[in-house]
Write an enzyme that holds these catalytic residues in place. Structure first.
Site, short mmCIF file in Angstrom:
data_model
loop_
_atom_site.label_atom_id
_atom_site.label_comp_id
_atom_site.label_asym_id
_atom_site.label_seq_id
_atom_site.Cartn_x
_atom_site.Cartn_y
_atom_site.Cartn_z
N HIS A 77 -7.87 -5.58 1.07
CA HIS A 77 -6.61 -4.83 1.05
C HIS A 77 -5.72 -5.31 2.20
CE1 HIS A 77 -4.18 -1.24 0.34
NE2 HIS A 77 -4.21 -0.97 1.63
N SER A 81 0.82 -1.20 0.00
CA SER A 81 0.00 0.00 0.00
C SER A 81 0.87 1.27 0.00
CB SER A 81 -0.95 -0.06 1.18
OG SER A 81 -2.12 0.63 0.85
C1 GCU Z 1 -5.32 4.69 2.22
C2 GCU Z 1 -4.79 5.47 1.03
C3 GCU Z 1 -4.07 4.58 0.03
C4 GCU Z 1 -3.03 3.76 0.73
C5 GCU Z 1 -3.64 3.02 1.91
C6 GCU Z 1 -2.64 2.23 2.75
O1 GCU Z 1 -6.35 3.87 1.83
O2 GCU Z 1 -5.88 6.13 0.44
O3 GCU Z 1 -3.48 5.33 -0.99
O4 GCU Z 1 -2.43 2.87 -0.18
O5 GCU Z 1 -4.26 3.94 2.77
O6 GCU Z 1 -1.49 2.61 2.83
O7 GCU Z 1 -3.07 1.24 3.37
#
Ligand code: GCU
Length: 389
Positions: free
Chosen positions: A372, A230
């Site tokens: 995610h 992420s």
């Molecule tokens: C949020 C953000 C993302 C990122 C994520 C993370 O959702 O909007 O861009 O990748 O956090 O780091 O888990």
């Protein structure tokens, strides 16, 4: 902006963002040509790519997206605590390394946890995680175990595994991000519109761990795979693009300003990421809020900067925010640069189905069923991918 959104902004004082999750509503877009220099020359071989276009693309990302990457410092010191090799029931040796970097009388310390297979007869390849989650995920005592950093699995596969925490470089907070590397070592960056911010600082940290690996005889420093999830996956891409000593890059669910194409405007958009995380990217990047098409780059060009080295990108089926299709398309659009090195990516024409990993290829890709996250399933594929190189 529609009238309801405008009304809500006036009412609440907050901008209202809407996300598109409908493929039919993805706007028509044209990606910047990765092989065409700003003066209009077409790049036809790897030599010209490295001499003319690569430096140009790198600078475009510095100036417009991630900010500059300072590389100078006065000195670096490593303080090593090595145990007696009784970790993981004798399967691993634990090293904890305090890396202190000095510049102009100030310093920062990066703490690295590193497990090396005890049976290794020669220097081993290593996975380096840029840890953006809790420190307990990389517990050196192994009391706590986490799929986010499955050290036992990696050790059993014959690789070393390491991690550092992003907060050692820059707190992941819009009010305090500058209190680490930025204020201490590179305060001039804070005054520039193209100055480095948190993600740049984290990537800088990955390179300092690389500096350490080059001194550790148990590690094969030519085989360091930088891994991030992420926001950490945005960082692993930027680290590998900047620092060619990284042999390969894993970018897990990295989404917007990671491995996904911005121009698709699918899921998270630049305006949204800049509003929620104003401390991640350069000030200049804010100019592209709701103006994706004005960007002189798109994320396929970031992947192209890693050529000819292998890249593994992932998504999760329920993580539309990170645009799985846009990630696959970014890899595909980076292929022409790999072809200059006579490397075929090995990716199919269309995105593979859910839980159908593409591993036997120069670009790895999978879209895992689920949320995610970074899990054993993901790591299992990274290991299989890394074995080939
Ligand atoms: C949020 C953000 C993302 C990122 C994520 C993370 O959702 O909007 O861009 O990748 O956090 O780091 O888990």
């Amino acid at each position: 902006m529609n009238r309801i959104a405008l009304f809500l902004i006036l009412l609440t004082g907050y901008p209202v963002f809407s996300q598109n999750y409908d493929e039919a509503k993805v706007p028509h877009y044209t990606l910047p040509d990765v092989l065409k220099t700003t003066s209009g020359k077409i790049i036809r071989n790897d030599e010209k790519w490295e001499k003319l276009r690569r430096p140009e693309v790198l600078k475009l990302f510095e100036d417009h997206v991630y900010g500059q990457m300072p590389t100078d410092y006065d000195s670096i010191r490593y303080a090593l605590t090595e145990d007696d090799g009784a970790d993981m029931a004798g399967k691993a040796i634990l090293k904890q390394v305090g890396i202190t970097v000095f510049r102009k009388g100030n310093s920062v310390q990066i703490n690295v946890v590193l497990f090396i297979p005890a049976q290794a007869k020669k220097p081993v390849p290593v996975f380096l995680l840029i840890n953006n989650r809790g420190k307990e995920n990389t517990d050196p005592t192994r009391t706590k175990k986490s799929e986010f950093w499955p050290a036992e699995m990696v050790i059993d596969s014959g690789f070393a595994i390491a991690a550092f925490h992003v907060s050692d470089l820059a707190p992941d907070n819009k009010d305090t991000y500058m209190t680490g590397v930025l204020q201490k070592l590179y305060s001039e960056q804070l005054k520039k519109e193209n100055g480095m911010k948190a993600i740049g600082a984290w990537a800088w940290g990955a390179s300092r761990v690389m500096d350490y690996f080059e001194t550790d005889k148990d590690i094969d420093a030519k085989k360091v795979i930088v891994v991030g999830h992420s926001r950490g996956g945005k960082t692993s891409l930027w680290a590998a693009a900047q620092d060619r000593r990284f042999a390969a890059c894993v970018t897990n669910c990295s989404g917007n300003t990671g491995a996904a194409l911005a121009r698709r405007q699918f899921g998270e958009r630049i305006s949204r990421i800049n509003a929620t995380f104003p401390h991640w990217f350069s000030n200049n990047y804010k100019k592209y809020n709701d103006k994706e098409n004005a960007l002189p780059v798109d994320q396929h060009m970031l992947i192209a900067l890693i050529a000819p080295r292998p890249v593994y990108a992932t998504n999760a089926s329920k993580d539309l925010w990170a645009d799985p299709r846009g990630t696959f398309l970014a890899l595909k659009a980076a292929e022409p640069v790999y072809e200059l090195y006579k490397i075929q990516s090995g990716l199919p024409k269309d995105p593979p189905g859910i839980d159908k990993p593409v591993i036997d290829s120069h670009f790895g890709y999978h879209n895992r069923e689920g949320e995610h996250n970074m899990t054993d399933y993901d790591w299992g594929n990274f290991i299989r991918f890394a074995r080939k190189f």
